[in-house]
Design a protein around this motif. Structure first.
Motif, PDB file in Angstrom:
ATOM      1  N   LEU A  96       0.833  -1.199   0.000  1.00 33.85           N
ATOM      2  CA  LEU A  96       0.000   0.000   0.000  1.00 33.85           C
ATOM      3  C   LEU A  96       0.868   1.249   0.000  1.00 33.85           C
ATOM      4  O   LEU A  96       2.091   1.191   0.199  1.00 33.85           O
ATOM      5  CB  LEU A  96      -0.918  -0.013   1.221  1.00 33.85           C
ATOM      6  N   ASP A  97       0.221   2.384  -0.196  1.00 28.31           N
ATOM      7  CA  ASP A  97       0.954   3.649  -0.282  1.00 28.31           C
ATOM      8  C   ASP A  97       1.733   3.958   0.987  1.00 28.31           C
ATOM      9  O   ASP A  97       2.780   4.622   0.939  1.00 28.31           O
ATOM     10  CB  ASP A  97      -0.020   4.802  -0.575  1.00 28.31           C
ATOM     11  N   ASP A  98       1.244   3.473   2.146  1.00 26.50           N
ATOM     12  CA  ASP A  98       1.950   3.765   3.401  1.00 26.50           C
ATOM     13  C   ASP A  98       3.016   2.726   3.731  1.00 26.50           C
ATOM     14  O   ASP A  98       3.592   2.737   4.812  1.00 26.50           O
ATOM     15  CB  ASP A  98       0.950   3.860   4.557  1.00 26.50           C
ATOM     16  N   GLY A  99       3.264   1.808   2.779  1.00 28.54           N
ATOM     17  CA  GLY A  99       4.296   0.799   2.981  1.00 28.54           C
ATOM     18  C   GLY A  99       3.798  -0.511   3.572  1.00 28.54           C
ATOM     19  O   GLY A  99       4.557  -1.482   3.639  1.00 28.54           O
TER      20      GLY A  99
END
Length: 359
Positions: free
Chosen positions: A342-345
């Protein structure tokens, strides 16, 4: 960027869908390379907020929307409608699962879209289809499963019908939608002709899966009832519980397989019994046979049962939880659990792609 090796590379799909059926259909298309543009309302697809969440977004959403580009449009505004029309002008397939007539009221119905894009294939998924006396009624997957016959036969005879555990009616309809879309697209390509509407009703998709339900009733009025884990007329096929509480499904209804099972559990007498040589004979004694198998499984651990059955080449499986899937080497070897960052890792595991194309 699209992978040109995937069979649907270069196919543009526009989705007007919410929740399950249409979004699952377009997810399958995206898995195989289609460029999918999902049009959402300004509030977003309700699925974004369903079930377990990560930072306010459903984990299910990440599965259902993978491979898609999401665009939020107010279809009631002139600007939103114009942008939606422009997207559909360049599409090969449009997929929607609104109630019949909703897109027409928005000025985005079949007549409008096909006049602008004559080769367009439009897939319309609804509870009851685009015609008929029930067309205007709302219908979710649960309703389709009930009307289509699935819930009537699901569960145990002494209890009310039950849900299968997932929204299977929507998923079945989604797969029929993909099949219909690709057949219609093929027809456009081969004939160089006009596009068409693919009309998928949830209840019909479920009904189409109901095996011999219709001819059995038409022949002599037989109504299939709930029978739990057994299959009347197909014996033995059942789920049994081991000494350590594992539930194990054993399908030994083939004549030779039944004999192998009986020999494996030390019942040569049953393996050799003339009246148990076929399904009809075994079904007549099914209570006795299931008691024999139940007792044998209950004396052993699940691992012991599976080892014996594997050596005897008897089809069987432990009833898997998702935790079992994560530790099973076959799931890993077949790439049925694939990572998504995901975008937050955060890394999530997603279900793998089905079917496997080996060309």
């Amino acid at each position: 960027m699209q992978d040109p090796r995937k069979p649907l590379a270069g196919v543009k799909v526009v989705e007007f869908g919410t929740l399950i059926a249409a979004p699952f259909a377009t997810r399958l298309m995206a898995d195989f390379g289609a460029e999918v543009i999902k049009i959402e309302s300004p509030e977003g697809d309700p699925l974004r907020r369903w079930r377990r969440l990560h930072q306010g977004t459903s984990l299910w959403w990440h599965v259902q929307s993978r491979g898609k580009r999401c665009v939020r449009l107010d279809l009631k505004s002139a600007e939103g409608k114009a942008e939606a029309l422009a997207l559909c002008d360049g599409a090969a397939i449009v997929v929607e699962n609104f109630r019949p007539g909703v897109l027409e009221k928005l000025g985005l119905g079949w007549d409008t879209l096909s006049a602008r894009n004559p080769k367009l294939v439009m897939v319309r998924i609804s509870g009851f289809g685009q015609t008929g006396p029930y067309r205007d009624q709302p219908g979710f997957g649960a309703v389709g499963e009930s009307m289509g016959g699935l819930r009537y036969v699901t569960g145990f005879a002494d209890r009310p019908p039950v849900r299968t555990g997932i929204s299977i009616g929507d998923s079945i309809a989604a797969q029929y939608a993909v099949m219909g879309a690709l057949m219609a697209l093929r027809q456009v390509e081969v004939n160089g002709g006009k596009g068409q509407v693919v009309d998928v009703a949830l209840y019909e998709a479920v009904f189409a899966m109901m095996e011999s339900l219709v001819p059995e009733y038409a022949y002599d009025g037989f109504i299939r009832e709930r029978t739990g884990n057994i299959m009347p007329g197909i014996t033995p096929s059942n789920t049994h519980t081991s000494r350590d509480g594992e539930h194990i499904t054993i399908g030994a209804n083939g004549d030779a397989i039944f004999q192998r099972l009986m020999r494996a559990i030390g019942r040569e007498d049953l393996a050799a019994a003339p009246d148990l040589a076929d399904n009809a004979g075994r079904d007549a004694r099914r209570d006795e046979l299931y008691a024999v198998i139940d007792q044998w499984v209950a004396r052993h651990s699940g691992a012991e049962v599976m080892a014996v059955l594997a050596r005897a080449e008897v089809p069987a499986s432990k009833v898997y939880s998702v935790a079992d899937m994560f530790t099973d080497p076959h799931f890993k070897a077949r790439e049925m659990l694939i990572p998504l960052t995901l975008d937050d890792g955060t890394t999530l595991q997603m279900p793998g792609i089905v079917p496997k194309l080996c060309g």
